[in-house]
Design a protein around this motif. Sequence first.
Motif, PDB file in Angstrom:
ATOM      1  N   LEU A 139      21.219   2.720 -16.013  1.00  0.00           N
ATOM      2  CA  LEU A 139      20.217   1.711 -15.670  1.00  0.00           C
ATOM      3  C   LEU A 139      20.103   0.661 -16.770  1.00  0.00           C
ATOM      4  CD1 LEU A 139      17.344   3.858 -14.151  1.00  0.00           C
ATOM      5  CD2 LEU A 139      19.127   2.618 -12.959  1.00  0.00           C
ATOM      6  N   ARG A 140      20.247  -0.588 -16.378  1.00  0.00           N
ATOM      7  CA  ARG A 140      20.085  -1.679 -17.332  1.00  0.00           C
ATOM      8  C   ARG A 140      18.629  -2.105 -17.453  1.00  0.00           C
ATOM      9  NH1 ARG A 140      25.117  -5.756 -15.714  1.00  0.00           N
ATOM     10  NH2 ARG A 140      26.813  -4.254 -16.135  1.00  0.00           N
ATOM     11  N   ARG A 141      17.900  -1.927 -16.380  1.00  0.00           N
ATOM     12  CA  ARG A 141      16.522  -2.403 -16.353  1.00  0.00           C
ATOM     13  C   ARG A 141      15.581  -1.259 -15.983  1.00  0.00           C
ATOM     14  NH1 ARG A 141      14.464  -6.454 -11.628  1.00  0.00           N
ATOM     15  NH2 ARG A 141      12.216  -6.135 -11.865  1.00  0.00           N
ATOM     16  N   LYS A 142      14.539  -1.094 -16.783  1.00  0.00           N
ATOM     17  CA  LYS A 142      13.569  -0.032 -16.544  1.00  0.00           C
ATOM     18  C   LYS A 142      12.183  -0.661 -16.497  1.00  0.00           C
ATOM     19  CE  LYS A 142      16.429   3.308 -19.025  1.00  0.00           C
ATOM     20  NZ  LYS A 142      17.405   2.358 -19.556  1.00  0.00           N
ATOM     21  N   ASP A 143      11.578  -0.647 -15.311  1.00  0.00           N
ATOM     22  CA  ASP A 143      10.275  -1.274 -15.135  1.00  0.00           C
ATOM     23  C   ASP A 143       9.306  -0.261 -14.539  1.00  0.00           C
ATOM     24  OD1 ASP A 143      11.238  -1.059 -12.562  1.00  0.00           O
ATOM     25  OD2 ASP A 143      11.739  -3.185 -12.390  1.00  0.00           O
ATOM     26  N   ARG A 144       8.234  -0.738 -13.921  1.00  0.00           N
ATOM     27  CA  ARG A 144       7.208   0.169 -13.391  1.00  0.00           C
ATOM     28  C   ARG A 144       7.747   1.080 -12.288  1.00  0.00           C
ATOM     29  NH1 ARG A 144       1.847  -0.482 -14.323  1.00  0.00           N
ATOM     30  NH2 ARG A 144       1.247   0.110 -12.204  1.00  0.00           N
ATOM     31  N   ALA A 145       8.670   0.591 -11.480  1.00  0.00           N
ATOM     32  CA  ALA A 145       9.238   1.443 -10.432  1.00  0.00           C
ATOM     33  C   ALA A 145       9.994   2.624 -11.044  1.00  0.00           C
ATOM     34  CB  ALA A 145      10.160   0.624  -9.530  1.00  0.00           C
ATOM     35  N   HIS A 201       0.815  -1.211   0.000  1.00  0.00           N
ATOM     36  CA  HIS A 201       0.000   0.000   0.000  1.00  0.00           C
ATOM     37  C   HIS A 201       0.855   1.270   0.000  1.00  0.00           C
ATOM     38  CE1 HIS A 201      -3.604  -2.358   0.633  1.00  0.00           C
ATOM     39  NE2 HIS A 201      -3.006  -2.985   1.634  1.00  0.00           N
ATOM     40  N   ALA A 202       2.173   1.113   0.129  1.00  0.00           N
ATOM     41  CA  ALA A 202       3.051   2.277   0.196  1.00  0.00           C
ATOM     42  C   ALA A 202       3.927   2.416  -1.036  1.00  0.00           C
ATOM     43  CB  ALA A 202       3.941   2.189   1.442  1.00  0.00           C
ATOM     44  N   ARG A 203       3.955   1.424  -1.889  1.00  0.00           N
ATOM     45  CA  ARG A 203       4.807   1.475  -3.081  1.00  0.00           C
ATOM     46  C   ARG A 203       3.952   1.588  -4.345  1.00  0.00           C
ATOM     47  NH1 ARG A 203       5.621  -4.343  -1.517  1.00  0.00           N
ATOM     48  NH2 ARG A 203       4.403  -5.575  -3.023  1.00  0.00           N
ATOM     49  N   VAL A 204       4.612   1.662  -5.490  1.00  0.00           N
ATOM     50  CA  VAL A 204       3.902   1.762  -6.762  1.00  0.00           C
ATOM     51  C   VAL A 204       3.066   0.508  -6.993  1.00  0.00           C
ATOM     52  CG1 VAL A 204       4.166   1.964  -9.261  1.00  0.00           C
ATOM     53  CG2 VAL A 204       5.717   3.226  -7.736  1.00  0.00           C
ATOM     54  N   PRO A 205       1.786   0.651  -7.326  1.00  0.00           N
ATOM     55  CA  PRO A 205       0.954  -0.535  -7.578  1.00  0.00           C
ATOM     56  C   PRO A 205       1.548  -1.410  -8.686  1.00  0.00           C
ATOM     57  CG  PRO A 205      -0.401   1.432  -7.446  1.00  0.00           C
ATOM     58  CD  PRO A 205       1.014   1.898  -7.459  1.00  0.00           C
ATOM     59  N   GLY A 206       1.461  -2.712  -8.464  1.00  0.00           N
ATOM     60  CA  GLY A 206       1.969  -3.639  -9.465  1.00  0.00           C
ATOM     61  C   GLY A 206       3.453  -3.884  -9.408  1.00  0.00           C
ATOM     62  N   THR A 207       4.134  -3.345  -8.399  1.00  0.00           N
ATOM     63  CA  THR A 207       5.571  -3.586  -8.251  1.00  0.00           C
ATOM     64  C   THR A 207       5.821  -4.503  -7.064  1.00  0.00           C
ATOM     65  OG1 THR A 207       5.914  -1.662  -6.795  1.00  0.00           O
ATOM     66  CG2 THR A 207       6.090  -1.303  -9.181  1.00  0.00           C
ATOM     67  N   GLN A 208       7.022  -5.078  -7.055  1.00  0.00           N
ATOM     68  CA  GLN A 208       7.492  -5.924  -5.975  1.00  0.00           C
ATOM     69  C   GLN A 208       8.739  -5.310  -5.353  1.00  0.00           C
ATOM     70  OE1 GLN A 208       5.754  -8.561  -4.922  1.00  0.00           O
ATOM     71  NE2 GLN A 208       4.243  -8.125  -6.541  1.00  0.00           N
ATOM     72  N   PRO A 209       9.063  -5.658  -4.112  1.00  0.00           N
ATOM     73  CA  PRO A 209      10.265  -5.079  -3.490  1.00  0.00           C
ATOM     74  C   PRO A 209      11.514  -5.224  -4.333  1.00  0.00           C
ATOM     75  CG  PRO A 209       8.967  -6.222  -1.841  1.00  0.00           C
ATOM     76  CD  PRO A 209       8.311  -6.516  -3.158  1.00  0.00           C
ATOM     77  N   ALA A 210      11.655  -6.368  -5.004  1.00  0.00           N
ATOM     78  CA  ALA A 210      12.858  -6.592  -5.810  1.00  0.00           C
ATOM     79  C   ALA A 210      12.974  -5.598  -6.959  1.00  0.00           C
ATOM     80  CB  ALA A 210      12.859  -8.017  -6.348  1.00  0.00           C
ATOM     81  N   ASP A 211      11.841  -5.038  -7.403  1.00  0.00           N
ATOM     82  CA  ASP A 211      11.889  -4.093  -8.523  1.00  0.00           C
ATOM     83  C   ASP A 211      12.699  -2.848  -8.175  1.00  0.00           C
ATOM     84  OD1 ASP A 211      10.246  -5.823  -9.921  1.00  0.00           O
ATOM     85  OD2 ASP A 211       8.395  -4.770  -9.345  1.00  0.00           O
ATOM     86  N   TYR A 212      12.744  -2.503  -6.896  1.00  0.00           N
ATOM     87  CA  TYR A 212      13.437  -1.278  -6.500  1.00  0.00           C
ATOM     88  C   TYR A 212      14.950  -1.456  -6.443  1.00  0.00           C
ATOM     89  CZ  TYR A 212       8.740   0.284  -5.612  1.00  0.00           C
ATOM     90  OH  TYR A 212       7.420   0.625  -5.783  1.00  0.00           O
ATOM     91  N   LEU A 213      15.411  -2.714  -6.460  1.00  0.00           N
ATOM     92  CA  LEU A 213      16.852  -2.955  -6.503  1.00  0.00           C
ATOM     93  C   LEU A 213      17.466  -2.451  -7.801  1.00  0.00           C
ATOM     94  CD1 LEU A 213      17.017  -6.567  -5.005  1.00  0.00           C
ATOM     95  CD2 LEU A 213      17.495  -4.395  -3.850  1.00  0.00           C
ATOM     96  N   SER A 214      16.661  -2.446  -8.868  1.00  0.00           N
ATOM     97  CA  SER A 214      17.183  -1.968 -10.157  1.00  0.00           C
ATOM     98  C   SER A 214      17.480  -0.478 -10.134  1.00  0.00           C
ATOM     99  CB  SER A 214      16.178  -2.285 -11.272  1.00  0.00           C
ATOM    100  OG  SER A 214      14.962  -1.565 -11.075  1.00  0.00           O
ATOM    101  N   LEU A 215      16.965   0.230  -9.105  1.00  0.00           N
ATOM    102  CA  LEU A 215      17.206   1.662  -9.000  1.00  0.00           C
ATOM    103  C   LEU A 215      18.454   2.006  -8.195  1.00  0.00           C
ATOM    104  CD1 LEU A 215      13.545   2.864  -8.270  1.00  0.00           C
ATOM    105  CD2 LEU A 215      14.690   2.655 -10.483  1.00  0.00           C
ATOM    106  N   LEU A 216      19.070   1.016  -7.568  1.00  0.00           N
ATOM    107  CA  LEU A 216      20.245   1.284  -6.730  1.00  0.00           C
ATOM    108  C   LEU A 216      21.392   1.964  -7.480  1.00  0.00           C
ATOM    109  CD1 LEU A 216      20.484  -1.870  -4.423  1.00  0.00           C
ATOM    110  CD2 LEU A 216      19.881   0.472  -3.781  1.00  0.00           C
ATOM    111  N   PRO A 217      21.651   1.625  -8.758  1.00  0.00           N
ATOM    112  CA  PRO A 217      22.734   2.340  -9.458  1.00  0.00           C
ATOM    113  C   PRO A 217      22.561   3.847  -9.506  1.00  0.00           C
ATOM    114  CG  PRO A 217      22.120   0.366 -10.674  1.00  0.00           C
ATOM    115  CD  PRO A 217      21.107   0.530  -9.577  1.00  0.00           C
ATOM    116  N   LEU A 218      21.334   4.342  -9.308  1.00  0.00           N
ATOM    117  CA  LEU A 218      21.113   5.785  -9.335  1.00  0.00           C
ATOM    118  C   LEU A 218      21.874   6.505  -8.232  1.00  0.00           C
ATOM    119  CD1 LEU A 218      17.254   5.928  -9.996  1.00  0.00           C
ATOM    120  CD2 LEU A 218      19.078   6.396 -11.624  1.00  0.00           C
ATOM    121  N   PHE A 219      22.195   5.814  -7.150  1.00  0.00           N
ATOM    122  CA  PHE A 219      22.893   6.440  -6.024  1.00  0.00           C
ATOM    123  C   PHE A 219      24.402   6.440  -6.205  1.00  0.00           C
ATOM    124  CE2 PHE A 219      18.814   5.032  -4.526  1.00  0.00           C
ATOM    125  CZ  PHE A 219      18.402   6.019  -3.651  1.00  0.00           C
ATOM    126  N   PHE A 220      24.897   5.774  -7.227  1.00  0.00           N
ATOM    127  CA  PHE A 220      26.342   5.626  -7.408  1.00  0.00           C
ATOM    128  C   PHE A 220      26.732   5.928  -8.855  1.00  0.00           C
ATOM    129  CE2 PHE A 220      24.750   2.566  -4.288  1.00  0.00           C
ATOM    130  CZ  PHE A 220      25.406   3.006  -3.149  1.00  0.00           C
TER     131      PHE A 220
END
Length: 433
Positions: free
Chosen positions: A146-152, A116-135
Motif C-alpha cells: 500500500l502506497r497510501r494509508k488513510d482513514r479507510a 451512512h454505510a462507510r467509515v465516517p469522514g471517508t469518500q468513495p475514492a478513498d477505498y480505491l487505495s485498498l484495491l492492491p490488497l486483492f492482488f
Amino acid sequence: MSRRVHVIGAGVAGLAAAVQAQRRGARVVLHEAEAFAGGRCRSFFDAKLGATLDNGNHLLLSGNQSTMAYLRAIGATDALTGPAHADYSFRDTASGDAWSIRMSPGRLPRWIFDAHARVPGTQPADYLSLLPLFFLRPGRTVEDALRRKDRAWDLLARPLLRAMLNADPSEASAETAAGLLRETVAAGGHACRPLVAKSGLSHAFVDPALRLLQYGGADIRLGVRVAGIGVTGTDSNERVSSLAFERAPGSLNGAAEPLALAPEDGVVLAVPPAAARRLVPGLSAPDASRAIVTVHFATDAPHGFEPLTCLVNGQSDWLFVADGRATVTFASADRWLATPHEELARTAWQEAARAMRLPAALMPPWQVVAEAHATFAAVPAQEGLRAATRTRWPNFTLAGDWTATGLPATIEGAIRSGQKAADALLNPSMERR
C-alpha cells in the motif's frame, strides 16, 4: 469391504476429515491425544464464572462454503447466528466514536457510495487505495503493498485484517491476506455476513460431529497419543504401514499396542504443525506461531448493544457480547503472554466498558484464556512452509489450518483442509495399482 481411514487428531480439521471420509463410505478410526475433541475450537465449563466458555472467539462468514457444508453434514446449520446483512459495528476506544459498516449484498461495492454505510469522514475514492490488497504478491507484507494509508485503512482494513490474520499488517503475509479478501470481500456482502456459534463452539462444531461419527460406526479413541508412523516398501511404492501409540499425560488408558495397517487403509494426519514435524521427520510445516488472548467477563451488555464489535485504536481487537457475558479478544497477542492476568483483565475491561458505556471502575468477575500457539504466524517467511495435502505416500494425507489452504488459520481453512485430505485419500486415482 469398505476402506478404513485412520484420522490422527480430533480438532476441527480432523473432525471434518473423519466426517468426509465416513460420508464417502470409509470406516473411520479417530485418534486424539487429549481426553476431549475440538482442539483449539471447543467449549469448556469454567468454575470461576460458573459458565461454559469457548477457549477463544471465532468469527465465521456466510461465504465460508466448506464450513457451511460441514455444518449441513453434521446437522448443525442452526448453530450459528448473526445479523441478516453484512453489518459490522466499530468502536474507537480512544475517542469513543462509534459507527457501522453496512456492505451491499452484491459484488459491486455500492456501500462505499453511501455516507451512512462507510467509515465516517471517508469518500468513495478513498477505498480505491485498498484495491492492491486483492492482488498482493508472495513474499511481501500487507503494508508493503500500500502506497497510501488513510482513514479507510486505519479504521477499517487494518483492524479487520489484523484480527482475521492474527498478525499485524506490518508483518502479515500479503499472499494470505489476498486469498482471504478474494473469497470474502470480493464475493460481495452476501459472503461477508458475520456469524458466531450461538451456544458455543463445541455445540456447533464438535458434539454434532462426534454423534454423527458414532452413529455411523466410527471408532473414537480419546486419550491415546500417536507416537510414531511406520513406513514400509521401496522408494517407488512406499506406504504408511503402522501406527505406534503412547499413553497421553493424564489419560486413564494404557498405551495401545502398535497397529499394523492393511494395504487398503489410509491415514489423515490432522495435528498442529509442531506435532506433525515430530511424527514426520523432514516435513515442511510452519515453525512460528502467534498467540490469542481472550478475556471473559460475567456481565450483561446494555440493551441493544451489537453482539460483535471491532475495537480500534486500543489494545484489544474484538468485543463479543451474549448470554450475560462480554468477551474481549487480543489478536497477535504474544506480547501479552507474560502479563499478569489481573492486569490483562483490567486493560480489557477499560476498553470494553468504554465501548459499552459502562462504569470502568466496576470490573465484573473475569477469566483469561491464553492460547500461546493459537495460529501459525501468517507472515511471508512461513507461507512457503505450508505443506500440501498429498504426501509422497499415497495412503497418507495432511490436514490442518496450517497446510496450504490459501487462507489464514481459520475454522474455514481447517475444515477445508480436512475435507480435502479425506477426498484426496479416497480418490481412486491415488491408489497404487
